[in-house]
Design an enzyme around this catalytic site. Structure first.
Site, PDB file in Angstrom:
ATOM      1  N   GLY A  97     -11.170-136.056  40.039  1.00 22.71           N
ATOM      2  CA  GLY A  97     -12.118-136.437  38.960  1.00 22.71           C
ATOM      3  C   GLY A  97     -12.843-137.868  39.574  1.00 22.71           C
ATOM      4  N   ALA A  98     -13.173-137.627  40.643  1.00 24.34           N
ATOM      5  CA  ALA A  98     -13.801-138.958  41.365  1.00 24.34           C
ATOM      6  C   ALA A  98     -15.544-138.988  41.094  1.00 24.34           C
ATOM      7  CB  ALA A  98     -13.758-138.626  43.175  1.00 24.34           C
TER       8      ALA A  98
ATOM      9  N   GLY B  58     -16.517-143.133  36.151  1.00 20.24           N
ATOM     10  CA  GLY B  58     -15.487-143.905  35.533  1.00 20.24           C
ATOM     11  C   GLY B  58     -14.435-144.302  36.499  1.00 20.24           C
ATOM     12  N   ILE B  59     -13.332-144.270  36.345  1.00 19.86           N
ATOM     13  CA  ILE B  59     -12.292-144.775  36.945  1.00 19.86           C
ATOM     14  C   ILE B  59     -12.058-144.006  38.272  1.00 19.86           C
ATOM     15  CG2 ILE B  59      -9.489-144.798  37.101  1.00 19.86           C
ATOM     16  CD1 ILE B  59      -9.528-144.888  33.960  1.00 19.86           C
TER      17      ILE B  59
ATOM     18  N   ASP C 132     -12.455-127.891  40.475  1.00 22.62           N
ATOM     19  CA  ASP C 132     -12.030-127.721  39.340  1.00 22.62           C
ATOM     20  C   ASP C 132     -10.685-127.741  39.155  1.00 22.62           C
ATOM     21  OD1 ASP C 132     -11.628-127.304  36.811  1.00 22.62           O
ATOM     22  OD2 ASP C 132     -12.853-125.412  36.599  1.00 22.62           O
TER      23      ASP C 132
ATOM     24  N   TYR D  33      -3.589-134.168  23.399  1.00 22.49           N
ATOM     25  CA  TYR D  33      -3.826-135.373  24.428  1.00 22.49           C
ATOM     26  C   TYR D  33      -2.856-136.568  24.775  1.00 22.49           C
ATOM     27  CZ  TYR D  33      -6.023-139.260  27.066  1.00 22.49           C
ATOM     28  OH  TYR D  33      -6.477-140.015  28.067  1.00 22.49           O
TER      29      TYR D  33
ATOM     30  N   LYS E  22       0.081-136.953  27.912  1.00 20.46           N
ATOM     31  CA  LYS E  22       0.095-138.354  28.907  1.00 20.46           C
ATOM     32  C   LYS E  22       1.778-138.464  29.012  1.00 20.46           C
ATOM     33  CE  LYS E  22      -3.889-138.850  30.054  1.00 20.46           C
ATOM     34  NZ  LYS E  22      -4.295-138.614  31.582  1.00 20.46           N
TER      35      LYS E  22
END
Length: 265
Positions: free
Chosen positions: A31-32, A35-36, A79, A175, A179
């Site tokens: 997920g680069a 954002g984070i 993905d 969600y 977590k």
């Protein structure tokens, strides 16, 4: 104990305590593209690591390259909800960079699919990325490290402070449940590695709300509402990643819970 302590003055021992031990080594960030994940990618590049940034929007990863940073960036389209895509990315890393030394499981999705009228595909998307994708990436990274004989590898999950509390509303319960699963998977991974006498370190970072495009996935977090609540910057989370990697290998920082200053929840 200070998490980000200055280098010690104990001669040769000090170099083993900093992130310098990982200079030139391979860190994978899922997920680069924004954002984070983008902030972590650039923070690692500044510290001299070879960073493999995974994302569907690979052009956005390529744009994160820093000309003045000592690290090198490799952008790979991936993905995380698709096992074949993950395995192809790890195969490329193993063939071209000899495998992974550090894994940052940052990719995550969320939505407002409630538990009474929510669509199965929306629930499945959350679980495929946040739980199964994270688990597949973790499995492949650990096997890479063990094959290479790496005993100072690190795996960090980017989770959420919501993973430590009950859901405030049903529309985000799936969600939040994902977590909670991340936390449980982390505990299990730590115990599995200890049983194998491995010194690979694992941990998670659980930030509160962060100022990123991710919040737009939830209707309750509209732009006007977000202006009224304290938020982290993506760089805050990236700094904690650097702090965790900077610790002496004898220290495993298992979970860092973050709250923006002024937050009441």
């Amino acid at each position: 104990m200070r998490l980000c302590r200055p280098k010690s003055n104990r001669g040769q021992q000090s170099s083993a305590m900093g992130i310098e031990r990982y200079a030139g080594r391979v860190a994978m960030v899922t997920g680069a593209s924004s954002g984070i994940g983008a902030a972590i990618t650039q923070a690692l590049l500044r510290k001299g690591l070879t960073v493999v940034g995974l994302a569907r929007r690979v052009d956005r990863v390529k744009a994160l390259a820093l000309k003045d940073a000592p690290g090198k960036l490799h952008a790979i389209q991936c993905d995380v909800s698709n096992e074949e895509s993950i395995l192809a990315a790890f195969k490329w890393v193993k063939g071209n960079l000899k495998g992974v030394d550090i894994l940052i499981n940052n990719a995550g999705v969320g939505n407002d699919a409630d538990l009474i009228t929510g669509k199965t595909e929306d629930w499945k998307r959350i679980l495929d990325v946040n739980v199964l994708g994270l688990s597949i990436c973790t499995r492949e990274a650990v096997q890479d490290m063990m094959t290479k004989g790496i005993d100072d590898g690190v795996i960090i999950h980017i989770s959420s402070d919501l993973g430590h509390m009950s859901p405030p509303a049903g529309n985000i319960a799936m969600y939040i449940a994902s977590k909670h699963m991340v936390k449980t998977l982390l505990d299990g991974l730590r115990k599995d590695l200890a049983k194998k006498k491995s010194k690979i370190r694992v941990g998670e970072i659980s930030p509160g709300p962060v100022k990123t495009e991710f919040a737009s996935n939830f209707k309750q977090f509209n732009p006007e509402m977000l202006k009224l609540i304290p938020l982290h910057e993506s760089e805050d989370v990236a700094e904690i990643v650097i702090c965790m990697l900077s610790q002496d290998p004898r220290l495993q920082v298992h979970d860092v819970i973050m709250h923006p200053t002024g937050s009441a929840h």
